[in-house]
Design an enzyme around this catalytic site. Structure first.
Site, mmCIF file in Angstrom:
data_model
loop_
_atom_site.group_PDB
_atom_site.id
_atom_site.type_symbol
_atom_site.label_atom_id
_atom_site.label_comp_id
_atom_site.label_asym_id
_atom_site.label_seq_id
_atom_site.Cartn_x
_atom_site.Cartn_y
_atom_site.Cartn_z
ATOM 1 N N PRO A 12 0.685 -1.391 -0.086
ATOM 2 C CA PRO A 12 -0.084 -0.018 0.055
ATOM 3 C C PRO A 12 0.834 1.270 -0.137
ATOM 4 O O PRO A 12 1.693 1.266 0.946
ATOM 5 C CB PRO A 12 -0.844 -0.072 1.189
ATOM 6 N N ARG A 60 5.436 10.741 -2.674
ATOM 7 C CA ARG A 60 4.801 10.550 -1.136
ATOM 8 C C ARG A 60 6.329 10.591 -0.264
ATOM 9 O O ARG A 60 7.562 9.906 -0.522
ATOM 10 C CB ARG A 60 4.867 9.138 -1.214
ATOM 11 N N TYR A 84 11.633 8.324 0.779
ATOM 12 C CA TYR A 84 11.428 7.402 -0.088
ATOM 13 C C TYR A 84 12.068 7.668 -1.428
ATOM 14 O O TYR A 84 11.711 6.706 -2.268
ATOM 15 C CB TYR A 84 9.718 7.103 -0.321
ATOM 16 N N ASN A 94 7.877 -5.738 -0.964
ATOM 17 C CA ASN A 94 7.940 -4.533 -0.180
ATOM 18 C C ASN A 94 6.357 -4.416 0.533
ATOM 19 O O ASN A 94 5.597 -3.978 -0.299
ATOM 20 C CB ASN A 94 8.299 -3.389 -0.692
ATOM 21 N N ALA A 119 3.063 -0.839 5.006
ATOM 22 C CA ALA A 119 2.659 -0.878 6.156
ATOM 23 C C ALA A 119 2.098 -2.205 6.820
ATOM 24 O O ALA A 119 1.940 -2.402 8.028
ATOM 25 C CB ALA A 119 1.513 0.026 6.306
ATOM 26 N N HIS A 165 4.109 -4.464 9.118
ATOM 27 C CA HIS A 165 3.958 -4.208 10.686
ATOM 28 C C HIS A 165 2.666 -5.308 11.131
ATOM 29 O O HIS A 165 2.769 -5.049 12.609
ATOM 30 C CB HIS A 165 4.154 -2.860 11.106
ATOM 31 N N ASP A 181 1.113 -15.362 6.796
ATOM 32 C CA ASP A 181 0.702 -16.531 6.540
ATOM 33 C C ASP A 181 0.921 -16.912 5.002
ATOM 34 O O ASP A 181 1.393 -18.093 4.770
ATOM 35 C CB ASP A 181 -0.532 -17.015 7.053
ATOM 36 N N GLU A 223 12.116 -9.918 1.785
ATOM 37 C CA GLU A 223 11.492 -8.761 2.140
ATOM 38 C C GLU A 223 12.461 -7.372 1.915
ATOM 39 O O GLU A 223 13.584 -7.456 2.145
ATOM 40 C CB GLU A 223 11.227 -8.726 3.581
ATOM 41 N N HIS A 283 12.732 -3.178 1.842
ATOM 42 C CA HIS A 283 12.098 -1.788 2.269
ATOM 43 C C HIS A 283 12.970 -0.659 1.772
ATOM 44 O O HIS A 283 14.512 -0.755 1.909
ATOM 45 C CB HIS A 283 12.164 -1.700 4.033
ATOM 46 N N LEU A 284 12.450 0.517 1.411
ATOM 47 C CA LEU A 284 13.304 1.613 0.895
ATOM 48 C C LEU A 284 13.970 2.336 2.125
ATOM 49 O O LEU A 284 15.253 2.513 1.969
ATOM 50 C CB LEU A 284 12.324 2.642 0.199
ATOM 51 N N THR A 285 13.401 2.477 3.215
ATOM 52 C CA THR A 285 13.919 2.950 4.369
ATOM 53 C C THR A 285 14.221 2.211 5.371
ATOM 54 O O THR A 285 14.014 0.825 5.059
ATOM 55 C CB THR A 285 12.798 3.969 4.884
ATOM 56 N N ARG A 309 7.243 0.880 13.383
ATOM 57 C CA ARG A 309 7.870 0.209 12.329
ATOM 58 C C ARG A 309 8.840 -0.870 12.658
ATOM 59 O O ARG A 309 9.533 -1.598 11.994
ATOM 60 C CB ARG A 309 8.292 1.182 11.464
#
Ligand code: DQA
Length: 146
Positions: free
Chosen positions: A9, A17, A22, A73, A76, A79, A86, A100, A102-104, A113
């Site tokens: 999302p 954004r 990001y 990625n 949100a 978390h 699952d 997995e 993440h940009l940050t 987070r």
């Protein structure tokens, strides 16, 4: 080798954004880059984005059925989405890679987070390197399957 790159999302809004966090690369530009990086590594990459948890769950099922490795990625959903965890667990249980990204670096940000419900079932996690997180994840998949 097919790899599905899944963005969760709000990642459709990349570029506008919170660019200080990001970056300024749009989702469209990211898609082109990631597809090219994959091709350079001999990977056939498809990039998808959805704000809908159900889509991400279904795409994990699709990957299991098709034997496709995944770079995700979860945004949100990282978390708190046990449903996505699952579903992602089914991918790694099949012996497929699920990286997995993440940009940050979520651990350098707000406390909520710091928890990832995905990391525990992922093959590995790459975070904090901007769009390079995706490039390194693809490299990891290429090395592990090569
Ligand atoms: C993110 C980090 C998450 O905490 C956040 O909700 C995102 C993006 C990242 O790529 O840094 O949407 O996954």
């Amino acid at each position: 080798m097919n790899v599905l790159v899944v963005n969760g999302p709000n990642l459709r809004r990349l570029g506008t954004r919170e660019p200080e966090k990001y970056g300024s690369t749009t989702h469209e530009e990211l898609t082109v880059l990631v597809t090219q990086w994959g091709a350079d590594l001999g990977l056939d990459v498809e990039v998808r984005q959805s704000d809908d948890e159900a889509d991400l769950v279904h795409w994990m099922h699709e990957s299991v059925d098709a034997g496709t490795h995944v770079v995700i990625n979860p945004a949100a959903f990282t978390h708190y989405s046990y449903a996505l965890r699952d579903a992602a667990a089914l991918v790694t249980a099949e012996g497929l890679n699920l990286i997995e990204v993440h940009l940050t670096n979520p651990h350098a940000r707000e406390a909520f987070r710091h928890t990832s419900v995905i990391s525990g079932i992922a093959t590995g996690t790459i975070a904090g390197l901007g769009i390079d997180s995706y490039r390194l994840a693809l490299e990891a998949v290429a090395r592990r399957v090569g």
